[in-house]
Structure formats: C-alpha cells, structure tokens
Design a protein around this motif. Structure first.
Motif, PDB file in Angstrom:
ATOM      1  N   VAL A  65      -6.001  86.916 -46.200  1.00 44.29           N
ATOM      2  CA  VAL A  65      -6.769  86.375 -47.316  1.00 44.29           C
ATOM      3  C   VAL A  65      -5.889  85.378 -48.051  1.00 44.29           C
ATOM      4  N   ALA A  66      -6.412  84.186 -48.303  1.00 45.15           N
ATOM      5  CA  ALA A  66      -5.648  83.138 -48.980  1.00 45.15           C
ATOM      6  C   ALA A  66      -6.214  82.896 -50.365  1.00 45.15           C
ATOM      7  N   LEU A  67      -5.318  82.871 -51.352  1.00 42.74           N
ATOM      8  CA  LEU A  67      -5.683  82.448 -52.698  1.00 42.74           C
ATOM      9  C   LEU A  67      -5.365  80.963 -52.797  1.00 42.74           C
ATOM     10  N   ALA A  68      -6.405  80.144 -52.877  1.00 47.99           N
ATOM     11  CA  ALA A  68      -6.224  78.699 -52.926  1.00 47.99           C
ATOM     12  C   ALA A  68      -6.833  78.174 -54.206  1.00 47.99           C
ATOM     13  N   GLY A  69      -6.137  77.244 -54.819  1.00 46.72           N
ATOM     14  CA  GLY A  69      -6.649  76.697 -56.062  1.00 46.72           C
ATOM     15  C   GLY A  69      -5.844  75.510 -56.541  1.00 46.72           C
ATOM     16  N   ALA A  70      -6.311  74.952 -57.632  1.00 47.63           N
ATOM     17  CA  ALA A  70      -5.657  73.784 -58.201  1.00 47.63           C
ATOM     18  C   ALA A  70      -4.513  74.204 -59.106  1.00 47.63           C
ATOM     19  N   THR A  71      -3.731  73.229 -59.507  1.00 49.99           N
ATOM     20  CA  THR A  71      -2.607  73.477 -60.414  1.00 49.99           C
ATOM     21  C   THR A  71      -3.119  74.040 -61.736  1.00 49.99           C
ATOM     22  N   SER A  73      -4.548  76.961 -62.248  1.00 51.72           N
ATOM     23  CA  SER A  73      -5.699  77.853 -62.169  1.00 51.72           C
ATOM     24  C   SER A  73      -5.302  79.317 -62.329  1.00 51.72           C
ATOM     25  N   GLY A  74      -4.013  79.612 -62.261  1.00 46.57           N
ATOM     26  CA  GLY A  74      -3.540  80.978 -62.439  1.00 46.57           C
ATOM     27  C   GLY A  74      -3.608  81.814 -61.188  1.00 46.57           C
ATOM     28  N   LYS A  75      -3.593  81.189 -60.009  1.00 46.64           N
ATOM     29  CA  LYS A  75      -3.687  81.977 -58.783  1.00 46.64           C
ATOM     30  C   LYS A  75      -2.415  82.768 -58.522  1.00 46.64           C
ATOM     31  N   SER A  76      -1.246  82.245 -58.940  1.00 39.75           N
ATOM     32  CA  SER A  76      -0.006  83.017 -58.755  1.00 39.75           C
ATOM     33  C   SER A  76      -0.021  84.262 -59.632  1.00 39.75           C
ATOM     34  N   SER A  77      -0.527  84.123 -60.846  1.00 44.94           N
ATOM     35  CA  SER A  77      -0.664  85.293 -61.717  1.00 44.94           C
ATOM     36  C   SER A  77      -1.652  86.285 -61.121  1.00 44.94           C
ATOM     37  N   LEU A  78      -2.750  85.753 -60.549  1.00 46.85           N
ATOM     38  CA  LEU A  78      -3.741  86.612 -59.910  1.00 46.85           C
ATOM     39  C   LEU A  78      -3.134  87.312 -58.690  1.00 46.85           C
ATOM     40  N   PHE A  79      -2.306  86.588 -57.938  1.00 41.29           N
ATOM     41  CA  PHE A  79      -1.626  87.173 -56.786  1.00 41.29           C
ATOM     42  C   PHE A  79      -0.741  88.330 -57.231  1.00 41.29           C
ATOM     43  N   ASN A  80       0.047  88.116 -58.298  1.00 42.17           N
ATOM     44  CA  ASN A  80       0.923  89.178 -58.799  1.00 42.17           C
ATOM     45  C   ASN A  80       0.122  90.384 -59.287  1.00 42.17           C
ATOM     46  N   ALA A  81      -1.023  90.103 -59.917  1.00 46.13           N
ATOM     47  CA  ALA A  81      -1.855  91.197 -60.415  1.00 46.13           C
ATOM     48  C   ALA A  81      -2.401  92.038 -59.265  1.00 46.13           C
ATOM     49  N   LEU A  82      -2.777  91.384 -58.153  1.00 51.07           N
ATOM     50  CA  LEU A  82      -3.294  92.113 -57.001  1.00 51.07           C
ATOM     51  C   LEU A  82      -2.190  92.862 -56.270  1.00 51.07           C
ATOM     52  N   VAL A  83      -1.018  92.231 -56.191  1.00 48.70           N
ATOM     53  CA  VAL A  83       0.104  92.861 -55.498  1.00 48.70           C
ATOM     54  C   VAL A  83       0.691  93.997 -56.327  1.00 48.70           C
ATOM     55  N   VAL A 153      -3.331  91.060 -45.635  1.00 48.50           N
ATOM     56  CA  VAL A 153      -2.232  90.104 -45.796  1.00 48.50           C
ATOM     57  C   VAL A 153      -2.730  89.064 -46.799  1.00 48.50           C
ATOM     58  N   LEU A 154      -2.222  89.132 -48.010  1.00 53.08           N
ATOM     59  CA  LEU A 154      -2.658  88.251 -49.084  1.00 53.08           C
ATOM     60  C   LEU A 154      -1.652  87.113 -49.238  1.00 53.08           C
ATOM     61  N   LEU A 155      -2.143  85.878 -49.211  1.00 50.58           N
ATOM     62  CA  LEU A 155      -1.276  84.697 -49.301  1.00 50.58           C
ATOM     63  C   LEU A 155      -1.525  83.949 -50.599  1.00 50.58           C
ATOM     64  N   ASP A 156      -0.429  83.592 -51.246  1.00 53.08           N
ATOM     65  CA  ASP A 156      -0.481  82.697 -52.399  1.00 53.08           C
ATOM     66  C   ASP A 156      -0.074  81.315 -51.914  1.00 53.08           C
ATOM     67  N   LEU A 157      -1.051  80.393 -51.853  1.00 58.60           N
ATOM     68  CA  LEU A 157      -0.803  79.072 -51.272  1.00 58.60           C
ATOM     69  C   LEU A 157      -0.334  78.069 -52.314  1.00 58.60           C
ATOM     70  N   PRO A 158       0.336  77.004 -51.883  1.00 58.49           N
ATOM     71  CA  PRO A 158       0.656  75.916 -52.810  1.00 58.49           C
ATOM     72  C   PRO A 158      -0.617  75.286 -53.352  1.00 58.49           C
TER      73      PRO A 158
END
Length: 569
Positions: A65-71, A73-83, A153-158
């Motif tokens: 699963v890939a978390l994709a988004g714009a600069t 958008s808080g996807k890295s924070s969302l990734f940390n929250a899920l992890v 497998v959760l991915l935090d993308l650039p």
C-alpha cells in the motif's frame, strides 16, 4: 453495511489462474501484433507483462500500500500514525521525504519484494507496542481493527509535486508497482490539477484498490469536512474512479485513523490486492492497445480477385502462350492427319512452343555448338515469352492495389500499411514466379484418337496412290522398251492404276482438308483446356505472392484482437 465490518473487503478476489491467463493473452497479443500497434502502448504493455511475471514469482503473501500525496499533505505524519512509531521524518522544510520508507506488518519475510520495489528503508511494526502520539500529543489511532494487518507493506512515497525531479520520478516509479493507492491530500490541495490529471485519472482503472484520504481534517469544522469530502468524491468520480471512497483523517485528533486501518486490513484480507492491481494494469494496457485493431477483418477467400487473376495472366503472357498452343495443335494435327505427300512442308513452319522455350523437349546442347542467350534461358528455367508491357505492368499494379485495399478495408493505418508491405511487388520476384508457373504447366495432352485413325487412312491412301503411280510407271517403261504389256484391269472404262492414283490423291487431299477444319475445332478445345491449367498456375502464384501474405497479416490482426479482448475481459 459498515465499511469497517470484518470480512467486507473492497477488493474482489482474482485467482492466479485468471491473472496468468490474462498475462499470457497480453503477451501473445504483443507477439502477434507489436509491430502494428501503438509503440508507446506496446512499451507500457511489455512493462506490465514483465511486472506481472516478476511479481507473481515473488514468494510470500504481501499487500503493498502506497501513501502518495502532495507536499504538506501530512502523509508522513499519517504513515507514522499507522505504523505507531516516528519512522518517517516530519518537518517544516520541504521536501522532507526523498526515498520511499516501508512499514512491515507480520513475521513473513518481505526482503525479496522490497528489493524488487527498490525500497531500502524498512521498519518492522511491533504490533504489541503502545500507540505513538500525534503531532499535538493526541493518540495517532483509536479503536480496534477487525482483522489482521499481517502481510501489509505500507510505503511512504516522496511528494509527487516535489521541486526535486528525482523525487517525483521515484514516486512515479513506485506507484507503477504497488497494489493499493491511498491518495493523501489536504483541505488546501484536494482539488490540485496535478493530483487528478496526472495520477488519479491515469490510474482510474484501479478503483477497486484506490482510496482517498482528506487529511488534516482537524483544521475544519465538521460541516466543512463533510462538504469537502463530498466535493473530493465528485472529483474522483470525474477522474473515472467509479466507486470513490474518501476518508477524513487527522493525525492530531486520531479521527479516521482506525477506519483507515480497517480499510487496509480489508485489503490485506485474502491477499487479493496484488493480483487485482496486476489485473487492472493488464486490462488498462490491453484496452489501450485494443484501440489499435479493428473489430473485424476481411476474409481473403471472399475478396474479389477476378481482375487480379486476369492482369497477372496477361503479365505472364498467357494469351501469347495460348495462341502458341493453338498453333502447335494445328501444326501437330497436320503432321499426323495431313496429306501424306504434303507433310514435308511442316519443316518450314517454326515450332511455336519451341520459340517461346516452352516445348520442354530440349536437352543438353553438343559441346561444339555455340550457346546463345536462348540456351542460357533454357538452362536457367526461363522462357522466351516477351516481357510485360508498361500498360500490362500498370494493370497488375492497379489490380494488386485494388485487391489489397479491399482486403484491408476497415483496418487501422498501421495494419493497412502492413498488408501493403506484405505483398511482393518488387525485385522481379513476381515476374519470375509467373514465368516459372507457365514453364511448369503442361501445354500438351494425349494425341486424339482421330489423329491415329486419319493417319492410318492417309497412309493407306498414300500407298494406293503410290502403287497406282508405280503401276503406270511400269507400264510406261514396258511401252518404252517395246515389250509386251500385261492386260491392265479397269474399273468400267477407267484403268485400275489411274483409279488408284486419282482416288489416292484426291481422297487423301480431301481428308487432309477435312482434318484441318476439324483440327481448328480441336485447337480451340486444347486452348480451353490449357487456359484452365494456366489460370490455376497463375492463381497459385497470386496465392503465394499476394493472397497468402495478406492473409497472414489478417490472421495476425485477428489473433491480436482476440488476445487483447481476452486480456481485457
């Protein structure tokens, strides 16, 4: 039905057999029609086939699963929250994420899969650890997940809108390989044209494994959150995502995190997302290529070819050959049925078939005989039929083009060009084949029975006339020598030798005239028989140089269409 209810995953199961069958069909379509299909679509399809084969060969049941988004958008924070841990770097400076980061659930080894994905940063999630805190100290997730996340497998993308080109390309590369897309956006950029035009709309065929998240919902009032999620859903539908799913989340308050985890657990359940993604890729590639083939193709056997056969027959010199066949028949008929004492004149008439090098009676010339160009043609298997005139060659070209146009009617431009290129229209190959076809056709047949009967009669009449003449000569010699002559029989008042001479000559000449008239009828019949043989020989050349090559292209077109339709389902 609640979207987070256990066992209600949004991903339809795709069997390995179905995926393998679709992959094979797409691969076979590329084999049969790659040269005539859109090059860009072929390139994409080949990547899809390679990806399907490679991914299917990787062991383990994992869902990427890939978390994709714009600069921002808080996807890295969302990734940390899920992890449940501060794995991804979060900060005000942009861009923050330069390389993908993976979070792994479960004990199954995903090294081979991550190596294939090209993801080096990896974090194994400790499902027994206490949940991490959000950015404002609030819990990152609340509520229980029905089901297991093992195998996720959760991915935090650039950021896909990063000002660093390498970051954008890395995000695009990984997005081609993952199983589930989670588009993370925020209230400021949820309608961003780059997100919708360059990513969501292009991957809209993956709606069964697509989820949109409106993050940072804590910045909005409840009514505004509802309005924006509805608006984002409409945008997704406009992008082609028929079953758009939008979740409002906040890593500050923990809103929507549990529901998002449940969606991910549903995607992991059954381990079907990877095959669903591959199936969607195959369907997308096959659908794009399907536009490059027609819905049907012509049946070569039913395309009118009369004009083509007639023009090729003229180019092969068939009318000239048939005239020679008729003359040869009359010449041979005269040699067997003509008046016995006039047959020697046959030697003054040239052999029409031999002049064209079609007599097929020649052997190896004596050593002392000088070899001329005609002998060389005979050795090489060439006739002396005059070369086609300019008008005849033009007629062949026009008839060929007409036939090709009829056979390729309705085909796309690339396939039409392939049909035209398949026809052998140069280098003299067609002319040589026509000449060999004429040489290889039997131009004679069994001698008619009436030739034998008339020949016997002519010999009898000739001998009768000769006996009568000799009889008279003997009587004349006896008279010259003044020797007594024997009594000469007579028919009525006419001496028998005179009857024999006159009857043998007149009846023989009359029979010869009658035979010549009958030979003209036989020559027309022989011409008809040989014309049928030559027509068949010329038709075989047309089949070899025109019809079969055209039919092979049309067969490839049909195979390509059928394989693409099977791959697209």
């Amino acid at each position: 039905m609640s979207p987070i209810r256990m066992g209600r995953a949004s991903v339809r199961a795709v069997s390995a057999a179905e995926l393998g069958s679709r992959t094979t069909d797409l691969s076979m379509a590329l084999v049969s029609g790659a040269d005539e299909l859109d090059p860009s679509g072929v390139t994409v399809a080949r990547r899809v086939v390679d990806k399907a084969v490679e991914r299917s060969g990787i062991g383990g049941d994992h869902t990427v699963v890939a978390l994709a988004g714009a600069t921002g958008s808080g996807k890295s924070s969302l990734f940390n929250a899920l992890v449940g841990a501060d794995v991804a770097t979060i900060g005000a400076r942009r861009p923050t994420t330069s390389r993908p980061t993976a979070g792994l659930w479960g004990d199954s080894d995903a090294s081979e899969l991550l190596d294939w994905l090209g993801v080096a940063a990896r974090h194994v999630v400790d499902t027994g650890a206490a949940p991490a805190k959000g950015t404002a100290g609030a819990p990152a997730a609340s509520g229980q997940v029905a089901g297991s996340l093992d195998g996720l497998v959760l991915l935090d993308l650039p950021d896909f809108d990063s000002r660093e080109l390498a970051h954008r390309r890395e995000a695009e590369r990984v997005l081609e390989l993952v199983d589930v897309f989670v588009w993370v956006t925020d209230p400021q950029k949820y309608a961003d044209a780059r997100l919708h035009d360059e990513f969501v709309s292009l991957l809209s065929q993956h709606d069964a494994v697509t989820l949109a998240v409106l993050n940072q919902s804590d910045r909005l009032a409840p009514e505004a959150v509802k309005t924006l999620t509805q608006d984002l859903s409409k945008l997704l539908v406009a992008d082609g995502v028929t079953d758009a799913k939008v979740l409002a989340t906040s890593t500050v308050t923990g809103q929507g995190i549990a529901e998002l985890k449940q969606r991910l657990a549903n995607a992991v359940a059954g381990h079907a997302a990877s095959r669903q993604r591959l199936k969607a890729d195959i369907i997308g590639a096959a659908t794009k290529l399907r536009a490059g083939v027609a819905d049907s193709e012509a049946d070569v056997g039913r395309v009118p070819r009369d004009e083509l056969d007639v023009s090729l027959a003229r180019a092969a010199g068939v009318p000239i050959v048939l005239d020679a066949v008729a003359r040869d028949y009359r010449r041979e008929a005269f040699a067997h049925t003509g008046w016995l004492f006039a047959r020697w004149t046959k030697g003054f008439a040239a052999d029409p078939l031999r002049r064209l090098r079609l007599d097929r009676t020649g052997g190896r010339p004596p050593i002392h005989v000088e070899i001329d160009g005609a002998d060389v043609r005979a050795v090489l298997g060439r006739s002396s039929i005059p070369a086609p005139t300019v008008s005849t060659a033009s007629a062949v070209d026009l008839a060929t083009r007409t036939f090709v146009r009829e056979a390729s009617q309705g085909l796309p431009v690339r396939w039409t060009q392939a049909v035209e290129d398949a026809v052998d229209g140069g280098d003299g190959a067609l002319t040589d084949s026509l000449d060999r076809a004429v040489i290889g056709t039997s131009l004679r047949a069994r001698r008619p029975v009436w030739w034998f009967v008339v020949n016997v009669l002519q010999w009898v009449l000739g001998l009768v006339a000769l006996v009568g003449l000799i009889w008279y000569a003997v009587l004349w010699g006896l008279a010259l020598l003044q020797l007594p002559r024997p009594e000469t029989p007579s028919v009525g008042i006419v001496p028998l030798p005179l009857v024999m001479l006159v009857a043998g000559v007149l009846v023989g000449i009359g029979l010869g005239v009658l035979s010549r008239w009958w030979a003209r009828i036989g020559a027309r019949h022989r011409r008809t028989v040989v014309a049928k043989r030559l027509t068949e020989s010329v038709a075989m050349v047309a089949d070899e140089h025109i019809l079969i090559p055209v039919d092979e292209v049309l067969m490839r077109h049909r195979e390509t269409r059928e394989h693409l339709e099977a791959a697209a389902g």
